[in-house]
Design an enzyme around this catalytic site. Structure first.
Site, mmCIF file in Angstrom:
data_model
loop_
_atom_site.group_PDB
_atom_site.id
_atom_site.type_symbol
_atom_site.label_atom_id
_atom_site.label_comp_id
_atom_site.label_asym_id
_atom_site.label_seq_id
_atom_site.Cartn_x
_atom_site.Cartn_y
_atom_site.Cartn_z
ATOM 1 N N GLU A 97 81.304 -17.369 133.430
ATOM 2 C CA GLU A 97 81.782 -16.982 132.089
ATOM 3 C C GLU A 97 83.050 -16.154 132.225
ATOM 4 O OE1 GLU A 97 78.703 -14.445 130.576
ATOM 5 O OE2 GLU A 97 77.135 -15.860 131.137
ATOM 6 N N LYS B 289 85.307 -13.017 131.916
ATOM 7 C CA LYS B 289 84.972 -11.590 131.840
ATOM 8 C C LYS B 289 85.905 -10.972 130.802
ATOM 9 C CE LYS B 289 84.188 -7.500 134.654
ATOM 10 N NZ LYS B 289 84.947 -6.559 133.857
ATOM 11 N N ASP C 124 87.755 -8.424 128.520
ATOM 12 C CA ASP C 124 88.138 -7.035 128.757
ATOM 13 C C ASP C 124 87.992 -6.227 127.473
ATOM 14 O OD1 ASP C 124 88.859 -5.003 130.359
ATOM 15 O OD2 ASP C 124 91.015 -5.385 130.275
ATOM 16 N N TYR D 80 76.865 -12.083 125.752
ATOM 17 C CA TYR D 80 76.780 -12.750 127.052
ATOM 18 C C TYR D 80 75.435 -12.626 127.762
ATOM 19 C CZ TYR D 80 78.348 -8.036 128.389
ATOM 20 O OH TYR D 80 78.486 -6.687 128.520
ATOM 21 N N LYS E 227 87.329 -10.594 140.049
ATOM 22 C CA LYS E 227 88.468 -9.997 139.344
ATOM 23 C C LYS E 227 89.751 -10.731 139.717
ATOM 24 C CE LYS E 227 87.913 -6.222 137.244
ATOM 25 N NZ LYS E 227 87.473 -4.965 137.634
ATOM 26 N N CYS F 162 121.406 8.858 115.153
ATOM 27 C CA CYS F 162 120.907 7.477 115.036
ATOM 28 C C CYS F 162 121.988 6.497 115.495
ATOM 29 C CB CYS F 162 120.518 7.189 113.594
ATOM 30 S SG CYS F 162 120.153 5.454 113.295
ATOM 31 N N CYS G 105 123.292 4.502 112.239
ATOM 32 C CA CYS G 105 124.017 5.066 111.097
ATOM 33 C C CYS G 105 124.640 6.426 111.400
ATOM 34 C CB CYS G 105 123.108 5.179 109.882
ATOM 35 S SG CYS G 105 121.844 6.441 110.057
ATOM 36 N N CYS H 87 115.148 8.605 112.698
ATOM 37 C CA CYS H 87 116.356 8.752 111.899
ATOM 38 C C CYS H 87 115.883 9.084 110.485
ATOM 39 C CB CYS H 87 117.110 7.426 111.900
ATOM 40 S SG CYS H 87 118.271 7.274 110.546
ATOM 41 N N CYS I 248 119.451 4.090 106.043
ATOM 42 C CA CYS I 248 120.001 3.670 107.339
ATOM 43 C C CYS I 248 119.959 2.139 107.429
ATOM 44 C CB CYS I 248 119.162 4.281 108.461
ATOM 45 S SG CYS I 248 119.422 3.521 110.068
HETATM 46 S S1 IVH Z 1 77.230 -9.366 132.409
HETATM 47 C C1 IVH Z 1 73.776 -7.171 134.030
HETATM 48 N N1 IVH Z 1 79.057 -10.968 131.362
HETATM 49 O O1 IVH Z 1 81.991 -6.377 132.349
HETATM 50 C C2 IVH Z 1 74.874 -7.902 133.387
HETATM 51 N N2 IVH Z 1 79.571 -8.658 131.576
HETATM 52 O O2 IVH Z 1 81.050 -4.300 134.909
HETATM 53 C C3 IVH Z 1 75.978 -7.030 133.008
HETATM 54 N N3 IVH Z 1 81.749 -8.044 130.713
HETATM 55 O O3 IVH Z 1 79.778 -3.791 131.558
HETATM 56 C C4 IVH Z 1 77.139 -7.615 132.413
HETATM 57 N N4 IVH Z 1 82.363 -10.045 130.032
HETATM 58 O O4 IVH Z 1 81.183 -4.811 129.718
HETATM 59 C C5 IVH Z 1 78.751 -9.709 131.730
HETATM 60 N N5 IVH Z 1 80.549 -12.478 130.416
HETATM 61 C C6 IVH Z 1 80.241 -11.225 130.778
HETATM 62 C C7 IVH Z 1 81.122 -10.146 130.588
HETATM 63 C C8 IVH Z 1 80.750 -8.877 131.011
HETATM 64 C C9 IVH Z 1 82.713 -8.772 130.126
HETATM 65 C C10 IVH Z 1 81.865 -6.597 130.998
HETATM 66 C C11 IVH Z 1 80.684 -5.791 130.571
HETATM 67 C C12 IVH Z 1 80.153 -5.105 131.789
HETATM 68 C C13 IVH Z 1 81.325 -5.195 132.727
HETATM 69 C C14 IVH Z 1 80.866 -5.368 134.151
#
Ligand code: IVH
Length: 684
Positions: free
Chosen positions: A114, A116, A118, A224, A312, A406, A409, A424, A429
């Site tokens: 999946e 991840k 942010d 998730y 990552k 500025c 102007c 400004c 302006c």
């Molecule tokens: S699973 C035990 N799936 O990433 C399962 N986490 O350090 C825990 N996150 O705290 C998380 N997308 O905030 C999972 N598809 C995803 C995610 C996800 C983002 C974040 C989540 C978690 C951190 C992992």
């Protein structure tokens, strides 16, 4: 309508709205236009105002409610919220696979991969299908109760599609890249420090004590994982994700079931570049063991599960040189320094400028003209200087100082107390006026097609336009004389300006550029006041009676309309024929003006939403139910009960072909014939 009928209609409307939320947020397959959706919401709000005894907390009208809280209550998670171990390369992922297979004792292992997201991890609790509590992760054991703020997130259902007795679902609240860029630009204009990334922006928005502030920011959620469920048996994570989707919760569409670690690696690598095209930021991919019994057998360490890992992506940075530092003046007069860079590729595009935000940041990072710097894109969208490579300094670098006047102007610039920005102070302006007009014509505002920033500058330089109202007094003779402007573009521009007179009141309110009033707020104010005159005379108290409006916005609106120059601008817009009320329908010269359509069944050439948008574009209206006021019912494949009702009421029925002919859209057969002849056809 009597009380009992109202009660029934209220419930019907709620179901209908929830259904459209589901189509939009979960299936990404909307069937109705925003305007149709708004009609449903308005009808519901009206009925609830007449019969307040039927208001329930899970009504779609009740997302923004309550007063600012004193602080957040704490919540103990029934199942702890863990975090993940990280993998940074292929070898790390293969090690993970080896460990998993060892623990699996020869059992075949599948993985779910999946994105991840942010953002900010949250737990959502549903009891008997109703959203009752939402909390932050906190330290994993105890988090904060942020229910009121989470309720404002439209993609989070307040009721599930099936009332499972208990569900604790885990997900990530995030802010789309576009909203992050918009919010930071707004903060810069307001003299506030920007958020470093969408994660901080999402966290800062969700941890607001005043839910009205959260409601103004566009936040979304993807779920998730199931923390705990009662009343359902689930054997695999994949099955769990599909169950969540069936329940109406938004699951990321890019989940993938992999049979081997090689498949995992292929999928993960494929997203390395593609991720820049997503509308939200992902910082990696999460790999999870699919079988839940295997997950249980493997267990967790104190902080993280052994059955999952976060791969990552390497941070995308590039080395380049600051060639110059230039100042731009925004529409509220804020002076923003920007670094002009030697062009370099980073995170999917070539970057030649990076915002330096404000003077403090230049000082903190000690950025000088001529420096070699490392840059990245904050939130995958905003180019920024991460740091200076000091070892590369030759001594020829020049320190930068904010100008004391500025640059546009020559007026004095001041730094207000508590703000990071210099401004400004000259409200006439030219740079500020220019930015105000650029904002006025932009897409979410009056949406004047073909009138971009360059043309605005050209019109101003030619002395044809000094403020937004002047646009509506432009004459063909003036325009054709401009450089690069032929008769055709001049006519097109005048037509686009003419069309914009019919923009919605919400667009107009936003276009005025009142501080703290974004596009969303413009719409809310338009719905509440229905006319510019009523908005102009509203008091702070009246404004604050609207759930989405807080004290800052209310004060700013009152201050805006108190200024003579702003009232004059509005008067001139009114005289030019710009629409100032919400009820007014489209201009009479639009072919479908005054006509009401209902769509039923599936269309083959376009989606129902597209058909609806087309009708609205041509001045018609689309409603959801057939009545004697309906002019046409468009009948697709497998029509529903609306068809029967239309027959009973004797409403004109249109086949898909007839409808397409009416709106001038090429039907699928015509399309094929034309393409066969090699002729290019342009759809709208
Ligand atoms: S699973 C035990 N799936 O990433 C399962 N986490 O350090 C825990 N996150 O705290 C998380 N997308 O905030 C999972 N598809 C995803 C995610 C996800 C983002 C974040 C989540 C978690 C951190 C992992």
């Amino acid at each position: 309508m009597n009380r009992e009928e109202a009660r029934k209609r209220i419930e019907e409307l709620r179901r209908e709205i929830e259904h459209h939320d589901y189509l939009y947020y979960v299936l990404d397959r909307p069937e109705i236009t925003d305007a149709q959706y708004d009609l449903l919401m308005q009808e519901l709000a009206r009925l609830e105002a007449m019969y307040p005894e039927f208001i329930t907390p899970d009504s779609p009208t009740q997302r923004v409610g309550g007063k600012p809280a004193e602080g957040f209550a704490t919540v103990t998670h029934r199942v702890p919220m863990l975090s993940l171990n990280n993998a940074f390369n292929e070898a790390d992922l293969r090690d993970f696979d080896r460990r998993v297979r060892q623990l699996a004792g020869g059992e075949k292992v599948e993985y779910v991969v999946e994105p991840k997201i942010d953002g900010l991890a949250v737990s959502l609790i549903y009891e008997n299908g109703r959203f009752v509590r939402g909390a932050t992760r906190g330290d994993g054991e105890v988090g904060e109760d942020i229910t009121a703020n989470l309720r404002t997130i439209r993609s989070l259902p307040l009721r599930l599609r099936q009332p499972v007795p208990f569900l604790d679902v885990r997900g990530e609240v995030y802010m789309p890249k576009k909203e992050f860029a918009r919010l930071n630009a707004e903060r810069e204009e307001a003299g506030e420090p920007p958020f470093a990334n969408p994660r901080n922006a999402a966290a800062g928005s969700v941890r607001q004590l005043d839910p009205r502030v959260t409601a103004k920011r566009e936040l979304h959620i993807f779920v998730y994982a199931i923390g705990l469920i009662e009343g359902r048996d689930v054997a695999t994570h994949w099955e769990g994700l599909h169950l969540l989707r069936e329940l109406g919760l938004p699951v990321n569409p890019h989940i993938y079931l992999a049979a081997t670690i090689d498949e995992v690696l292929d999928y993960v690598n494929g997203w390395q570049e593609k991720r820049h095209q997503l509308p939200y930021e992902i910082d990696g991919m999460v790999v999870k063991v699919n079988s839940l019994s295997l997950q249980r057998a493997m267990g967790s360490t104190a902080k993280s599960p052994r059955w999952a890992i976060a791969y990552k992506f390497p941070p995308e940075q590039a080395l380049t040189r600051v060639e110059d530092i230039v100042i731009s003046v925004g529409r509220t007069g804020v002076l923003t320094p920007t670094a002009v860079l030697t062009p370099v590729r980073v995170a999917g595009s070539t970057v030649s400028r990076a915002t330096l935000h404000n003077e403090d940041i230049i000082r903190q990072k000690d950025i000088r003209i001529g420096d070699t710097v490392i840059i990245h894109k904050a939130g995958d969208v905003i180019p920024e200087v991460v740091e200076v490579v000091k070892e590369k300094r030759t001594g020829a670098e020049k320190e930068f100082h904010m100008p004391s006047r500025c640059p546009a102007c020559g007026s004095e610039v001041v730094r207000m107390e508590g703000e990071v920005a210099w401004r400004c102070i000259n409200s006439s302006c030219p740079a500020q006026l220019q930015e105000k007009i650029i904002h006025f014509v932009s897409r979410d505002a009056m949406n004047i097609e073909g009138l971009g920033p360059k043309l605005v500058v050209q019109l101003m330089r030619a002395g044809l336009v000094k403020d937004a109202a002047d646009l509506y007094y432009l004459r063909y003779e003036d325009l054709v004389r401009l450089e690069r402007m032929g008769p055709k573009s001049a006519r097109n521009l005048l037509q686009a300006i003419e069309r914009s007179k019919n923009a919605s009141l919400g667009q107009l309110i936003f276009a005025l550029g009142i501080r703290h009033v974004g596009a969303k707020a413009g719409k809310v104010l338009a719905t509440a006041f229905r006319s510019m005159d009523r908005l102009m005379t509203a008091s702070e108290e009246e404004l604050m009676a609207i759930p989405e409006v807080g004290p800052k916005m209310a004060a700013s609106i009152v201050a805006f309309f108190a200024r003579e120059e702003n009232r004059r601008l509005i008067e001139r817009l009114r005289q030019a024929g710009v629409r100032m009320t919400e009820e007014e329908t489209a201009a009479g010269d639009q072919p479908l003006a005054g006509k009401t359509f209902v769509l039923t069944g599936t269309l083959s050439s376009l989606t129902r939403r597209e058909a609806g948008e087309l009708i609205e574009k041509l001045g018609g209206k689309v409603t959801n139910s057939v009545s004697k006021n309906t002019d046409y019912v468009v009948v697709g494949e497998n029509p529903g009960s609306k068809y029967d009702k239309a027959l009973a009421l004797g409403i004109t029925l249109l086949t898909e072909e007839e409808f397409l002919a009416m709106v001038g859209y090429p039907s699928s057969r015509q399309k094929e014939e034309k393409t066969a002849e090699g002729e290019q056809i342009k759809l709208f």
